[in-house]
Design a protein around this motif. Structure first.
Motif, PDB file in Angstrom:
ATOM      1  N   ARG A   6     -13.824  -4.019  -0.400  1.00  0.00           N
ATOM      2  CA  ARG A   6     -14.156  -3.080   0.667  1.00  0.00           C
ATOM      3  C   ARG A   6     -15.134  -3.701   1.657  1.00  0.00           C
ATOM      4  NH1 ARG A   6     -16.520   1.821  -2.553  1.00  0.00           N
ATOM      5  NH2 ARG A   6     -14.544   1.409  -3.651  1.00  0.00           N
ATOM      6  N   LYS A   7     -15.396  -2.997   2.723  1.00  0.00           N
ATOM      7  CA  LYS A   7     -16.218  -3.522   3.820  1.00  0.00           C
ATOM      8  C   LYS A   7     -17.613  -3.904   3.318  1.00  0.00           C
ATOM      9  CE  LYS A   7     -13.905  -0.790   7.393  1.00  0.00           C
ATOM     10  NZ  LYS A   7     -12.891  -0.194   6.498  1.00  0.00           N
ATOM     11  N   ILE A  44     -21.606  -0.939  -1.492  1.00  0.00           N
ATOM     12  CA  ILE A  44     -21.395  -2.266  -2.059  1.00  0.00           C
ATOM     13  C   ILE A  44     -22.752  -2.946  -2.242  1.00  0.00           C
ATOM     14  CG2 ILE A  44     -21.057  -3.306   0.225  1.00  0.00           C
ATOM     15  CD1 ILE A  44     -19.054  -5.209  -1.071  1.00  0.00           C
ATOM     16  N   HIS A  62       0.847  -1.198   0.000  1.00  0.00           N
ATOM     17  CA  HIS A  62       0.000   0.000   0.000  1.00  0.00           C
ATOM     18  C   HIS A  62       0.879   1.243   0.000  1.00  0.00           C
ATOM     19  CE1 HIS A  62       0.713   0.893   4.339  1.00  0.00           C
ATOM     20  NE2 HIS A  62       0.883  -0.421   4.406  1.00  0.00           N
ATOM     21  N   THR A  85      -5.728   2.952  -0.664  1.00  0.00           N
ATOM     22  CA  THR A  85      -6.536   3.193   0.537  1.00  0.00           C
ATOM     23  C   THR A  85      -6.841   1.855   1.202  1.00  0.00           C
ATOM     24  OG1 THR A  85      -8.518   3.151  -0.847  1.00  0.00           O
ATOM     25  CG2 THR A  85      -7.542   5.312  -0.375  1.00  0.00           C
ATOM     26  N   ASP A 110      -8.959  -2.438  -3.454  1.00  0.00           N
ATOM     27  CA  ASP A 110     -10.029  -1.872  -2.619  1.00  0.00           C
ATOM     28  C   ASP A 110     -11.298  -1.615  -3.421  1.00  0.00           C
ATOM     29  OD1 ASP A 110      -9.781   1.313  -3.427  1.00  0.00           O
ATOM     30  OD2 ASP A 110      -7.870   0.252  -3.456  1.00  0.00           O
ATOM     31  N   SER A 136     -20.579  -1.585   4.107  1.00  0.00           N
ATOM     32  CA  SER A 136     -20.708  -0.291   3.451  1.00  0.00           C
ATOM     33  C   SER A 136     -21.969  -0.245   2.589  1.00  0.00           C
ATOM     34  CB  SER A 136     -19.467  -0.020   2.594  1.00  0.00           C
ATOM     35  OG  SER A 136     -19.617   1.178   1.880  1.00  0.00           O
ATOM     36  N   GLU A 187      -7.395   1.146   4.183  1.00  0.00           N
ATOM     37  CA  GLU A 187      -8.332   1.221   5.304  1.00  0.00           C
ATOM     38  C   GLU A 187      -9.753   0.852   4.889  1.00  0.00           C
ATOM     39  OE1 GLU A 187      -7.990   5.240   3.349  1.00  0.00           O
ATOM     40  OE2 GLU A 187      -6.594   3.725   4.140  1.00  0.00           O
ATOM     41  N   GLN A 188     -10.029   0.763   3.581  1.00  0.00           N
ATOM     42  CA  GLN A 188     -11.358   0.398   3.107  1.00  0.00           C
ATOM     43  C   GLN A 188     -11.547  -1.114   3.002  1.00  0.00           C
ATOM     44  OE1 GLN A 188     -12.240   2.411  -0.548  1.00  0.00           O
ATOM     45  NE2 GLN A 188     -11.994   4.464   0.316  1.00  0.00           N
ATOM     46  N   PHE A 189     -10.496  -1.905   3.263  1.00  0.00           N
ATOM     47  CA  PHE A 189     -10.607  -3.361   3.147  1.00  0.00           C
ATOM     48  C   PHE A 189     -11.558  -3.924   4.199  1.00  0.00           C
ATOM     49  CE2 PHE A 189      -6.268  -4.231   0.990  1.00  0.00           C
ATOM     50  CZ  PHE A 189      -6.817  -3.855  -0.207  1.00  0.00           C
ATOM     51  N   ASP A 190     -12.224  -5.004   3.823  1.00  0.00           N
ATOM     52  CA  ASP A 190     -13.042  -5.736   4.782  1.00  0.00           C
ATOM     53  C   ASP A 190     -12.129  -6.411   5.804  1.00  0.00           C
ATOM     54  OD1 ASP A 190     -15.979  -6.817   5.150  1.00  0.00           O
ATOM     55  OD2 ASP A 190     -14.622  -8.501   5.517  1.00  0.00           O
ATOM     56  N   SER A 231      -2.994  -1.374  -3.045  1.00  0.00           N
ATOM     57  CA  SER A 231      -4.091  -0.431  -2.806  1.00  0.00           C
ATOM     58  C   SER A 231      -3.509   0.892  -2.335  1.00  0.00           C
ATOM     59  CB  SER A 231      -5.059  -0.989  -1.757  1.00  0.00           C
ATOM     60  OG  SER A 231      -6.037  -0.021  -1.423  1.00  0.00           O
TER      61      SER A 231
END
Length: 622
Positions: free
Chosen positions: A415-416, A422, A348, A452, A411, A419, A454-457, A450
């Motif tokens: 992502r989560k 998604i 990252h 960002t 990402d 969210s 911090e957007q990972f699940d 990536s």
């Protein structure tokens, strides 16, 4: 002694000894004033013989006296003393006059100096005042120019708005007229058609009746013929047991052949897709396949000639980061050699810092195949995303040399799951990805990249074994990058002599150091593009010579463009942070309004994501 020479005691000699005593006026009274004055003058110049006699007598007595000589000397000394005192007074007076002159000159000089100082001060004040007046005049001109520009811009905007409004009004009027014309035309056609239909209604009804009667007779005859034929055939078939057995065996064999062909076709298609082709999500790969050889023969032949090399060859990074990446490369190579389990890595950092380049070189260094896919290609696939993910991992598992699967911009689909951005299809694709990466693999190595992370699940972070941050290059790294790309894009083409490119005489090392200081905050990709800009500047010149000033100008332009991009990015981040804060407050307000769910289960979604905490954002906010 003055009486010795006929002088009275009340008469004094002048100080300079050059003036004679005035004769005394004659005593007497009355008479004419003119006669009196004449007599007095005559009496004044009349010789006094008695006085002379007395003087002579005194002189004789003096000569006869024993102290005559001392008296004479004493008188001479007194006269000399008086003369010296007089000369001293004269000199003192002259010195006093000279001192007065010096004081006057000093006063004059002081007055002149003060005058010059005052004139200088007045000149400075006048210059400052004129400068202030000129500045204020210039500012007023700028303000007037700004007002004029704003007024012109406002007038232009108003003119453009009026033109746009007129254009819209014209288009709307044209559309309205066209619509009215079409409606009138359609109405006229419908009226004409209705009139014709009304006039020919009886004829149409008669034709319909005739056609219906003919069709009825034809259908009845067909049914009778088919029934008789089928009845005769069925009766003959049912009375012949050999035909029945042959028919049953034929149908069974036909069904078996159909299902066998379908299964074999599916197995063969999967095998061909896994062995000979590549999945649609894979953008680039070094894995050998016949279909890729047919499509791109030259590129595949070049890939076969690639030999294992240093994983950091041509990659300029921070020394600590290079040391860590070198350890990762050595560990991956030994894992491949010893057939161990590969580790999953997350890289990252800002874009253009060498993540994709290192992933390719890591695969070549370890003797593995690499495959590159982007996360942005997964979301548009919709429902087909799950199947595409399974195909990618099936294809990766069939590699004999081991595969390094590099997912750029991961990402975009990892992502989560909690969210709101998604969807259901993307959530199902993420679950398929988590299912296929739940265990360590000896067939493929997963490398995510990536900007960002911090957007990972949370479940995706649980699959990662090591995280490496690629930061922007420092001063020393920028110097190495500038020297590398200056040699690659400028010096090497200039020394080959095959291109229209020459380099002027200047200190290349000093220039590269100066450029490195000017490119603060720029990534390796931006510095590489700067090298291409230098080459383009030489091509655009009249004589094809790249000068030092051209390099500095292109670098300054690139630095200004980089700063503009940074400003745009900061504004975008501010807008995104405001949007996130707004959605968070909105969710919190919704939770407060709804209250706790009735079923008591928290309302969270549980899709088997390794126990990801906070799957429901509303519950987490509550």
């Amino acid at each position: 002694m003055s009486w010795l020479f006929g002088l009275r005691k009340d008469q004094n000699l002048p100080s300079d000894g050059l003036q004679f005593p005035q004769p005394p006026a004659a005593a007497g009274g009355g008479g004419d004033s003119g006669d009196t004055s004449g007599k007095s003058k005559m009496d004044a110049y009349r010789f006094d013989s008695t006085a002379l006699e007395r003087a002579a007598k005194a002189a004789k007595e003096l000569e006869a006296s024993a102290h005559a000589k001392e008296a004479l000397e004493l008188s001479k000394l007194q006269e000399g003393t008086r003369q010296q005192e007089y000369q001293a007074k004269i000199k003192e007076y002259e010195a006093h006059m000279e001192q007065l002159k010096l004081d006057q000159r000093r006063v004059d000089h002081e007055e002149k100096r003060k005058t010059l100082q005052e004139e200088t001060k007045q000149h400075q004040m006048r210059s400052q005042y004129q400068d202030q007046l000129s500045r204020k005049r210039y500012e007023d001109q700028l303000q007037q120019q700004r007002i004029v520009n704003e007024e012109n811009l406002r007038k232009q905007e108003e003119s453009v708005a009026k033109q746009e409004a007129m254009r819209k009004a014209t288009i709307e009027h044209e559309m309205e007229m066209r619509s009215n014309l079409e409606m009138k035309k359609l109405e006229a056609e419908l009226r004409a058609k209705a009139k014709v239909d009304r006039e020919n209604q009886d004829l149409h009804l008669e034709q319909i009746r005739l056609k219906a009667a003919e069709n009825r007779i034809t259908v009845l005859e067909s049914i009778k013929t088919a029934g008789s034929v089928l009845g005769a055939g069925a009766q003959a078939f049912l009375h012949d047991w050999d035909k029945i057995i042959s028919a049953a065996a034929g149908l069974s064999l036909l069904a078996l052949g159909v299902y066998s062909a379908r299964g074999a076709t599916g197995v063969a298609a999967r095998y061909i897709e896994a062995r000979l082709g590549k999945p649609s999500l894979v953008r680039e790969t070094s894995r050998f396949s016949p279909l890729e050889v047919v499509k791109h023969p030259i590129q595949n032949i070049k890939r076969l000639r690639l030999k294992p090399q240093d994983a950091l060859a041509g990659v300029v990074l921070e020394p600590k980061l290079e040391e860590r990446l070198r350890d990762i490369a050595i560990a991956t190579k030994n894992t491949k050699r010893n057939r161990g389990m590969y580790r999953n890595i997350l890289m990252h950092g800002p874009p253009g810092t060498g993540k994709t380049m290192f992933a390719k070189k890591l695969a070549i260094h370890s003797g593995m195949d690499f495959a590159i896919m982007t996360g942005g290609d997964v979301a548009p696939m919709g429902r087909e995303g799950v199947t595409a993910i399974h195909k990618v991992f099936d294809w990766a598992g069939s590699s004999g040399r081991g595969l390094l699967l590099f997912v750029d911009e991961a990402d975009a689909f990892l992502r989560k799951r909690s969210s709101e951005t998604i969807g259901e299809n993307l959530r199902a694709t993420l679950n398929a990805f988590l299912y296929r990466t739940g265990e360590q693999s000896g067939k493929f190595m997963l490398v995510l990249a990536s900007n960002t992370p911090e957007q990972f699940d949370w479940a995706v972070n649980d699959r990662l074994d090591e995280m490496v941050e690629f930061s922007l290059p420092g001063l020393e790294e920028r110097q190495r990058l500038v020297r590398l790309y200056f040699d690659k894009f400028v010096l090497q083409p200039a020394t080959e002599g095959k291109r229209r490119l020459k380099v002027a005489q200047f200190d290349y090392g000093e220039l590269c150091s100066e450029v490195a200081c000017m490119t603060k905050g720029m990534s390796g990709r931006e510095i590489a593009k700067l090298g291409v800009a230098w080459q383009a500047a030489a091509y655009a010149s009249e004589d094809g010579v790249l000068t030092r000033q051209m390099v500095i100008d292109r670098t300054a332009d690139a630095a200004l463009q980089h700063q503009q991009k940074v400003d745009w990015q900061s504004e975008q981040e501010k807008r995104e942070s405001k949007s996130i804060m707004y959605h968070s407050l909105k969710d919190a307000a919704a939770v407060t309004t709804r209250g706790p769910p009735r079923d008591g289960k928290g309302g969270g979604q549980s899709d088997g994501g390794e126990g990801s905490p906070g799957s429901n954002p509303n519950v987490a906010l509550a």
